[in-house]
Design a protein around this motif. Structure first.
Motif, PDB file in Angstrom:
ATOM      1  N   LEU A  65      60.541  87.956  47.159  1.00  0.00           N
ATOM      2  CA  LEU A  65      59.196  87.647  46.676  1.00  0.00           C
ATOM      3  C   LEU A  65      58.700  86.322  47.253  1.00  0.00           C
ATOM      4  CD1 LEU A  65      59.418  88.766  42.938  1.00  0.00           C
ATOM      5  CD2 LEU A  65      58.266  89.923  44.827  1.00  0.00           C
ATOM      6  N   CYS A  66      59.593  85.349  47.417  1.00  0.00           N
ATOM      7  CA  CYS A  66      59.212  84.099  48.101  1.00  0.00           C
ATOM      8  C   CYS A  66      58.666  84.413  49.488  1.00  0.00           C
ATOM      9  CB  CYS A  66      60.410  83.171  48.245  1.00  0.00           C
ATOM     10  SG  CYS A  66      60.978  82.398  46.736  1.00  0.00           S
ATOM     11  N   LEU A  67      59.410  85.234  50.213  1.00  0.00           N
ATOM     12  CA  LEU A  67      59.002  85.581  51.573  1.00  0.00           C
ATOM     13  C   LEU A  67      57.656  86.287  51.582  1.00  0.00           C
ATOM     14  CD1 LEU A  67      59.577  85.863  54.613  1.00  0.00           C
ATOM     15  CD2 LEU A  67      60.825  87.973  54.086  1.00  0.00           C
ATOM     16  N   LYS A  68      57.479  87.245  50.671  1.00  0.00           N
ATOM     17  CA  LYS A  68      56.223  87.988  50.657  1.00  0.00           C
ATOM     18  C   LYS A  68      55.053  87.078  50.296  1.00  0.00           C
ATOM     19  CE  LYS A  68      53.700  91.965  49.064  1.00  0.00           C
ATOM     20  NZ  LYS A  68      53.695  93.304  48.492  1.00  0.00           N
ATOM     21  N   LEU A  69      55.242  86.183  49.344  1.00  0.00           N
ATOM     22  CA  LEU A  69      54.173  85.269  48.956  1.00  0.00           C
ATOM     23  C   LEU A  69      53.839  84.300  50.082  1.00  0.00           C
ATOM     24  CD1 LEU A  69      55.298  84.563  45.290  1.00  0.00           C
ATOM     25  CD2 LEU A  69      53.145  85.633  45.969  1.00  0.00           C
ATOM     26  N   VAL A  70      54.850  83.824  50.795  1.00  0.00           N
ATOM     27  CA  VAL A  70      54.601  82.929  51.923  1.00  0.00           C
ATOM     28  C   VAL A  70      53.871  83.672  53.041  1.00  0.00           C
ATOM     29  CG1 VAL A  70      55.705  81.606  53.776  1.00  0.00           C
ATOM     30  CG2 VAL A  70      56.451  81.312  51.416  1.00  0.00           C
ATOM     31  N   MET A  71      54.267  84.908  53.321  1.00  0.00           N
ATOM     32  CA  MET A  71      53.563  85.683  54.348  1.00  0.00           C
ATOM     33  C   MET A  71      52.133  85.958  53.912  1.00  0.00           C
ATOM     34  SD  MET A  71      56.282  88.321  56.113  1.00  0.00           S
ATOM     35  CE  MET A  71      56.494  89.383  54.669  1.00  0.00           C
ATOM     36  N   GLY A  72      51.931  86.242  52.621  1.00  0.00           N
ATOM     37  CA  GLY A  72      50.575  86.456  52.125  1.00  0.00           C
ATOM     38  C   GLY A  72      49.726  85.212  52.259  1.00  0.00           C
ATOM     39  N   ALA A  73      50.301  84.054  51.916  1.00  0.00           N
ATOM     40  CA  ALA A  73      49.572  82.791  52.057  1.00  0.00           C
ATOM     41  C   ALA A  73      49.259  82.518  53.522  1.00  0.00           C
ATOM     42  CB  ALA A  73      50.393  81.647  51.465  1.00  0.00           C
ATOM     43  N   THR A  74      50.206  82.817  54.400  1.00  0.00           N
ATOM     44  CA  THR A  74      49.991  82.643  55.831  1.00  0.00           C
ATOM     45  C   THR A  74      48.798  83.463  56.300  1.00  0.00           C
ATOM     46  OG1 THR A  74      52.345  82.242  56.204  1.00  0.00           O
ATOM     47  CG2 THR A  74      51.053  82.934  58.098  1.00  0.00           C
ATOM     48  N   LEU A  75      48.736  84.705  55.852  1.00  0.00           N
ATOM     49  CA  LEU A  75      47.612  85.572  56.196  1.00  0.00           C
ATOM     50  C   LEU A  75      46.299  85.024  55.657  1.00  0.00           C
ATOM     51  CD1 LEU A  75      46.731  88.314  57.430  1.00  0.00           C
ATOM     52  CD2 LEU A  75      47.162  89.322  55.182  1.00  0.00           C
ATOM     53  N   GLN A  76      46.337  84.477  54.458  1.00  0.00           N
ATOM     54  CA  GLN A  76      45.121  83.911  53.865  1.00  0.00           C
ATOM     55  C   GLN A  76      44.624  82.704  54.647  1.00  0.00           C
ATOM     56  OE1 GLN A  76      46.907  83.720  49.928  1.00  0.00           O
ATOM     57  NE2 GLN A  76      45.357  85.106  49.120  1.00  0.00           N
ATOM     58  N   LEU A  95      39.855  81.720  50.023  1.00  0.00           N
ATOM     59  CA  LEU A  95      41.068  81.975  50.778  1.00  0.00           C
ATOM     60  C   LEU A  95      41.970  80.750  50.834  1.00  0.00           C
ATOM     61  CD1 LEU A  95      39.428  83.982  53.687  1.00  0.00           C
ATOM     62  CD2 LEU A  95      41.110  84.895  52.079  1.00  0.00           C
ATOM     63  N   SER A  96      41.382  79.575  50.983  1.00  0.00           N
ATOM     64  CA  SER A  96      42.171  78.345  51.053  1.00  0.00           C
ATOM     65  C   SER A  96      42.907  78.103  49.747  1.00  0.00           C
ATOM     66  CB  SER A  96      41.263  77.151  51.370  1.00  0.00           C
ATOM     67  OG  SER A  96      40.711  77.264  52.658  1.00  0.00           O
ATOM     68  N   TYR A  97      42.209  78.274  48.631  1.00  0.00           N
ATOM     69  CA  TYR A  97      42.860  78.026  47.346  1.00  0.00           C
ATOM     70  C   TYR A  97      43.993  79.006  47.094  1.00  0.00           C
ATOM     71  CZ  TYR A  97      44.023  78.069  42.463  1.00  0.00           C
ATOM     72  OH  TYR A  97      44.746  78.067  41.295  1.00  0.00           O
ATOM     73  N   TYR A  98      43.758  80.282  47.344  1.00  0.00           N
ATOM     74  CA  TYR A  98      44.800  81.250  47.022  1.00  0.00           C
ATOM     75  C   TYR A  98      45.986  81.151  47.978  1.00  0.00           C
ATOM     76  CZ  TYR A  98      42.536  83.294  43.066  1.00  0.00           C
ATOM     77  OH  TYR A  98      42.013  83.467  41.804  1.00  0.00           O
ATOM     78  N   GLY A  99      45.764  80.641  49.183  1.00  0.00           N
ATOM     79  CA  GLY A  99      46.892  80.331  50.049  1.00  0.00           C
ATOM     80  C   GLY A  99      47.763  79.252  49.426  1.00  0.00           C
ATOM     81  N   MET A 100      47.123  78.231  48.844  1.00  0.00           N
ATOM     82  CA  MET A 100      47.853  77.172  48.146  1.00  0.00           C
ATOM     83  C   MET A 100      48.591  77.730  46.933  1.00  0.00           C
ATOM     84  SD  MET A 100      44.805  74.337  48.313  1.00  0.00           S
ATOM     85  CE  MET A 100      45.668  72.936  47.574  1.00  0.00           C
ATOM     86  N   PHE A 101      47.898  78.530  46.142  1.00  0.00           N
ATOM     87  CA  PHE A 101      48.456  79.068  44.907  1.00  0.00           C
ATOM     88  C   PHE A 101      49.678  79.940  45.193  1.00  0.00           C
ATOM     89  CE2 PHE A 101      47.933  82.411  41.416  1.00  0.00           C
ATOM     90  CZ  PHE A 101      48.618  81.669  40.461  1.00  0.00           C
ATOM     91  N   ASN A 102      49.584  80.796  46.211  1.00  0.00           N
ATOM     92  CA  ASN A 102      50.709  81.673  46.518  1.00  0.00           C
ATOM     93  C   ASN A 102      51.905  80.897  47.054  1.00  0.00           C
ATOM     94  OD1 ASN A 102      49.744  84.190  45.696  1.00  0.00           O
ATOM     95  ND2 ASN A 102      48.486  84.385  47.525  1.00  0.00           N
TER      96      ASN A 102
END
Length: 306
Positions: A65-76, A95-102
């Motif tokens: 889940l760490c990996l998936k959240l980091v990849m999601g933030a990267t995409l954002q 997009l900037s905020y949710y990248g931070m949040f994830n």
């Protein structure tokens, strides 16, 4: 520049960009990464002391889940930068905020100070920043902690810039405000790298307890041994506050990882280059074009992926 492997007790080949520069500073009261490691490694040692097939399955899932959240933030962040270049003002603060949040959520899932349960998976915005504040207080000076928290709060306010307030003069420089993508990305990179450092420390703790891979094979996890909580995550039955959405592709990846990964590994290496490519290609253009956003160009914005 700090020697990450020396602090974690590992010998993995990985180049950190942010946390390797966070040295102890008595003048400002910054514990630095060495201070963070001093407070964190004993907790992972305690986890290693009671290591079991159940704990192995838990941390396998947490790290995925760490990996998936980091990849999601990267995409954002990649999408936010593209939107900024294309003058899509309304999309950038969200997009900037949710990248931070994830990235913060990934950090918390990697921490030995965070539990594994519904509360950690469905953590809300206010509780996430409070928990993350407790993490970086072990790393940064009081002034730096305040700056990071203030930045997160400002980004949180800015995410709704065009939803409720809708400034007549537009975005920054035109009457509105938000955290610029590069500021948000730097914040998220610290959170993601600290999460990766945590996974280094867990791997080192297991090595110290049981020996190197040549000395101890680790635990084999079958699909049925994955925690019941994972089934709730997969089925989306954690309740209305379920923020993590897992699909059949995730189920396939985790089952495959469980068959092959018998001991903790830094989460960036949990899946192959092909697995990373599959994730980002899912958000790629549907036709060949030199003008459309290509997620493949943004893999390594936060951490270096395979």
């Amino acid at each position: 520049m700090l020697d990450i492997n020396a602090l974690a007790g590992t010998n993995w080949n990985y180049d950190f960009l942010e946390i390797c520069n966070l040295q102890k500073d008595l003048r400002t009261g910054r514990p630095g990464l060495s201070g963070y490691a001093q407070k964190t490694k004993p907790l992972f040692a305690k986890i290693a002391d009671r290591w079991s097939p159940e704990l192995h399955a838990e941390w396998l899932q947490r790290h995925y889940l760490c990996l998936k959240l980091v990849m999601g933030a990267t995409l954002q962040f990649g999408t936010a930068e593209n939107a900024y270049r294309q003058n899509l003002q309304m999309a950038v603060p969200y997009l900037s905020y949710y990248g931070m949040f994830n990235a913060v959520r990934a950090n918390l899932l990697s921490s030995p100070r965070s539990g594994w349960g519904k509360n950690s998976l469905t953590i809300g915005h206010e509780k996430a920043i409070e928990a993350y504040k407790s993490e970086i207080e072990l790393l940064l000076s009081p002034d730096e902690v305040k700056e990071e928290v203030d930045l997160f709060v400002q980004a949180k306010r800015g995410r709704e810039l065009f939803s409720y307030r809708f400034p007549s003069r537009g975005a920054p420089g035109r009457g509105g405000f938000f955290v610029y993508p590069d500021e948000a990305e730097r914040f998220a990179r610290v959170a993601a790298e600290l999460a990766l450092f945590n996974s280094f420390c867990l791997g080192a703790a297991i090595d110290r307890k049981f020996g190197k891979p040549s000395e101890w094979d680790g635990y084999f996890t079958e699909e049925r041994e994955l925690s019941k909580l994972w089934e709730h995550v997969l089925k989306g039955t954690l309740g209305d506050d379920d923020y993590i959405h897992i699909d059949s592709a995730d189920k396939h990846r985790v089952v495959k990882i469980a068959r092959t990964l018998r001991r903790p590994l830094p989460f960036v290496w949990m899946i192959s280059e092909g697995g990373v490519e599959d994730f980002f290609n899912a958000f790629g253009p549907t036709r060949d074009s030199d003008h459309e956003f290509d997620p493949d160009e943004h893999w390594n914005r936060l951490v270096e992926l395979p």
